[in-house]
Design a protein around this motif. Structure first.
Motif, PDB file in Angstrom:
ATOM      1  N   THR A   1       0.822  -1.207   0.000  1.00 48.18           N
ATOM      2  CA  THR A   1       0.000   0.000   0.000  1.00 48.18           C
ATOM      3  C   THR A   1       0.859   1.261   0.000  1.00 48.18           C
ATOM      4  OG1 THR A   1      -1.744  -1.178   1.184  1.00 48.18           O
ATOM      5  CG2 THR A   1      -1.848   1.231   1.184  1.00 48.18           C
ATOM      6  N   TYR A   2       1.916   1.277   0.816  1.00 45.69           N
ATOM      7  CA  TYR A   2       2.732   2.486   0.974  1.00 45.69           C
ATOM      8  C   TYR A   2       4.067   2.391   0.237  1.00 45.69           C
ATOM      9  CZ  TYR A   2      -0.591   3.309   4.720  1.00 45.69           C
ATOM     10  OH  TYR A   2      -1.759   3.483   5.449  1.00 45.69           O
TER      11      TYR A   2
ATOM     12  N   VAL B   1      -3.760  -2.109  -2.638  1.00 41.90           N
ATOM     13  CA  VAL B   1      -3.493  -1.255  -3.803  1.00 41.90           C
ATOM     14  C   VAL B   1      -2.381  -0.276  -3.452  1.00 41.90           C
ATOM     15  CG1 VAL B   1      -4.481   0.386  -5.425  1.00 41.90           C
ATOM     16  CG2 VAL B   1      -5.889  -1.483  -4.545  1.00 41.90           C
ATOM     17  N   CYS B   2      -1.395  -0.166  -4.308  1.00 42.19           N
ATOM     18  CA  CYS B   2      -0.264   0.729  -4.083  1.00 42.19           C
ATOM     19  C   CYS B   2      -0.687   2.168  -4.389  1.00 42.19           C
ATOM     20  CB  CYS B   2       0.905   0.301  -4.961  1.00 42.19           C
ATOM     21  SG  CYS B   2       2.355   1.349  -4.801  1.00 42.19           S
ATOM     22  N   TYR B   3      -0.488   3.064  -3.414  1.00 43.26           N
ATOM     23  CA  TYR B   3      -0.843   4.471  -3.612  1.00 43.26           C
ATOM     24  C   TYR B   3      -0.017   5.097  -4.729  1.00 43.26           C
ATOM     25  CZ  TYR B   3      -3.623   4.487   0.674  1.00 43.26           C
ATOM     26  OH  TYR B   3      -4.583   4.237   1.617  1.00 43.26           O
TER      27      TYR B   3
ATOM     28  N   LEU C   1      -2.324  18.957  -5.935  1.00 41.93           N
ATOM     29  CA  LEU C   1      -3.155  18.381  -4.876  1.00 41.93           C
ATOM     30  C   LEU C   1      -2.908  16.884  -4.735  1.00 41.93           C
ATOM     31  CD1 LEU C   1      -5.413  18.757  -2.789  1.00 41.93           C
ATOM     32  CD2 LEU C   1      -7.068  18.341  -4.630  1.00 41.93           C
ATOM     33  N   ALA C   2      -2.869  16.165  -5.873  1.00 43.51           N
ATOM     34  CA  ALA C   2      -2.614  14.719  -5.818  1.00 43.51           C
ATOM     35  C   ALA C   2      -1.234  14.423  -5.235  1.00 43.51           C
ATOM     36  CB  ALA C   2      -2.740  14.123  -7.221  1.00 43.51           C
ATOM     37  N   SER C   3      -0.234  15.226  -5.585  1.00 44.59           N
ATOM     38  CA  SER C   3       1.112  15.027  -5.057  1.00 44.59           C
ATOM     39  C   SER C   3       1.152  15.287  -3.557  1.00 44.59           C
ATOM     40  CB  SER C   3       2.106  15.944  -5.776  1.00 44.59           C
ATOM     41  OG  SER C   3       2.092  15.713  -7.174  1.00 44.59           O
TER      42      SER C   3
ATOM     43  N   ILE D   1       1.667  13.420   1.982  1.00 49.59           N
ATOM     44  CA  ILE D   1       1.151  13.442   3.353  1.00 49.59           C
ATOM     45  C   ILE D   1       0.903  12.017   3.850  1.00 49.59           C
ATOM     46  CG2 ILE D   1      -0.862  14.071   4.752  1.00 49.59           C
ATOM     47  CD1 ILE D   1      -1.035  16.654   3.107  1.00 49.59           C
ATOM     48  N   ILE D   2       0.336  11.172   2.995  1.00 49.55           N
ATOM     49  CA  ILE D   2       0.093   9.772   3.377  1.00 49.55           C
ATOM     50  C   ILE D   2       1.409   9.072   3.679  1.00 49.55           C
ATOM     51  CG2 ILE D   2      -0.706   7.542   2.516  1.00 49.55           C
ATOM     52  CD1 ILE D   2      -2.891   9.014   1.005  1.00 49.55           C
ATOM     53  N   TRP D   3       2.402   9.266   2.823  1.00 44.34           N
ATOM     54  CA  TRP D   3       3.717   8.678   3.071  1.00 44.34           C
ATOM     55  C   TRP D   3       4.352   9.229   4.342  1.00 44.34           C
ATOM     56  CZ3 TRP D   3       5.834   9.062  -2.615  1.00 44.34           C
ATOM     57  CH2 TRP D   3       5.427   7.938  -3.325  1.00 44.34           C
ATOM     58  N   GLY D   4       4.218  10.550   4.560  1.00 41.67           N
ATOM     59  CA  GLY D   4       4.806  11.151   5.752  1.00 41.67           C
ATOM     60  C   GLY D   4       4.201  10.616   7.034  1.00 41.67           C
TER      61      GLY D   4
END
Length: 449
Positions: A169-170, A306-308, A431-433, A438-441
């Protein structure tokens, strides 16, 4: 210097006493070591492994086997094949009172015995989640070590390749939890009871892996896990490895180039020539397709997680594809010579008002300024800019307006849409980036603290 005769006699007697004491100590030491010999060890082995000893008989009704794992290195963790390969030693200890000699004074100088699995009872243990070999763990070349109290130590070395269910996922900021599961074969839970030793994992000899970092290495939360097969319960242990990917390589070679390619997508609407626009869009699209293929090769073909990063790439790929279609549509619109319908004109005026916000030199303001120029209020310089007639300040209309129905054309409409699509695409990509970063952080900080 002269000494009295009596003094010389005392010195000689004292020296003789020291020499005698040292000789006695050396003889005692030599006699203690002299008691051990290969013949003595052979005699002890023959006495222990007499006719009453059988390798088919367990030492006790329930044998407690203490197990630990010495980890040397992590060879590979393949998230594509979902396998973990490690090198190490699996050690097992149990008590066999039939092989003890600590109460026999004749063999008190024999500190250890060494024998083979062929002559000694050993527990049948195998790696349950191995992907290459499910045979019982043994090593005919590795001797068993027996202590005077009857404790037997069996060490099996090798490369253990086990299955590991990976969560992508990450990816590439991911962490994985893998297990090495061992269980008994043939002997049930009541006959062999597997337990962890004091330290389930020994990392003192571990060599760091360049791709993966060990967050924790421990035994499973439950010491003895039961595995039922055919109505019989078998003892099982799970060695747990929690790993985190070292992300610097992937940031430099994957994340940073992908982000830069994403930023390039909206700038297609800033080009003038239609041929340049189409070529530019196709180049960016193919670049994203290449990166999507490379990443797809490094993640498993599974729909469980699912890989982000794949979702992000698919989003940018979709925007890049849309940009090609929009560019072709705008090129056709700009080359149209048909008269605009009332509906198209209204839509064009709406986009013109949006596009001309805080822009002093757009077509709608030029049209209004041209009207005032004809009335003598402003004039146009050679560069196409309009100025007030007397103070030479740039003319800037707050509200764009067209002085007649023919002031706006299809070319103007296409120009306004270029500006609007540039802003929309740029905002969506940023925005997508940001959402992805943020999710990775959050995931990185969760397991770094």
């Amino acid at each position: 210097m002269l000494y009295p005769k009596k003094y010389k006699t005392n010195m000689a007697n004292g020296l003789s006493l020291v020499v005698f004491a040292l000789t006695g100590v050396l003889l005692l030491i030599a006699s203690g070591h002299a008691q051990y010999s290969p013949e003595l060890e052979a005699a002890l082995l023959e006495e222990l492994y007499d006719s009453n000893y059988s390798t088919s008989v367990r030492p006790t009704s329930t044998v407690l086997v203490k197990t630990s794992f010495v980890l040397y290195t992590i060879n590979d963790l393949s998230i594509v094949d979902q396998t973990l390969s490690v090198s190490g030693l699996l050690s097992m200890k149990w008590m066999d009172k039939r092989l003890s000699w600590n109460t026999d004074s004749d063999y008190s100088d024999v500190l250890f015995l060494f024998t083979t699995e062929e002559d000694t009872w050993t527990p049948a243990v195998y790696v349950e989640n191995s992907v290459e070999d499910l045979s019982v763990l043994n090593d005919e070349y590795m001797p068993l070590r027996i202590q005077p109290n009857g404790e037997v130590l069996l060490v099996t070395s090798g490369v253990f390749k086990v299955s590991c269910e990976c969560d992508v996922t990450y990816y590439p900021m991911d962490r994985q939890i893998c297990y090495i599961k061992i269980t008994t074969g043939g002997y049930s839970q009541g006959e062999i009871n597997l337990r962890f030793d004091t330290e389930p994992f020994d990392l003192s000899e571990y060599l760091k892996n360049g791709e993966w970092e060990i967050l924790s290495a421990s035994g499973s939360s439950s010491d003895g896990l039961i595995r039922s097969r055919g109505g019989i319960d078998y003892s099982r242990l799970k060695f747990k490895l929690q790993l985190k990917r070292r992300h610097l390589f992937h940031i430099i070679n994957t994340i940073f180039p992908v982000f830069l390619l994403g930023i390039l997508v909206p700038f297609v609407f800033q080009l003038d020539e239609n041929g340049d626009r189409t070529g530019y869009s196709l180049t960016v699209l193919l670049s994203f397709a290449v990166y999507l293929t490379l990443i797809a090769e490094n993640i498993p073909s599974t729909s469980v997680s699912v890989c982000y990063l794949s979702v992000y790439l698919a989003t940018i790929l979709t925007l890049s594809t849309l940009s090609i279609l929009i560019v072709i549509w705008l090129a056709k619109m700009a080359s149209s010579e048909e008269e605009m319908s009332s509906c198209s004109r209204s839509l064009a005026l709406c986009f013109a008002k949006i596009s001309c916000c805080n822009r002093p030199s757009c077509c709608c303001r030029k049209s209004n300024a041209a009207t005032k120029a004809r009335k003598g209020e402003v004039y146009e310089n050679g560069a196409g800019f309009y100025f007030y007639k007397y103070d030479r300040r740039p003319h800037n209309e707050n509200v764009p307006e067209y002085d007649n129905d023919d002031a706006i054309t299809w070319q103007d409409f296409a120009s306004h849409l270029d500006h609007c699509f540039f802003v929309i695409f740029f905002f969506v990509i940023i925005l997508a980036s940001l959402v992805l970063f943020i999710i990775w952080g959050i995931e990185y900080e969760k397991f770094s603290s």
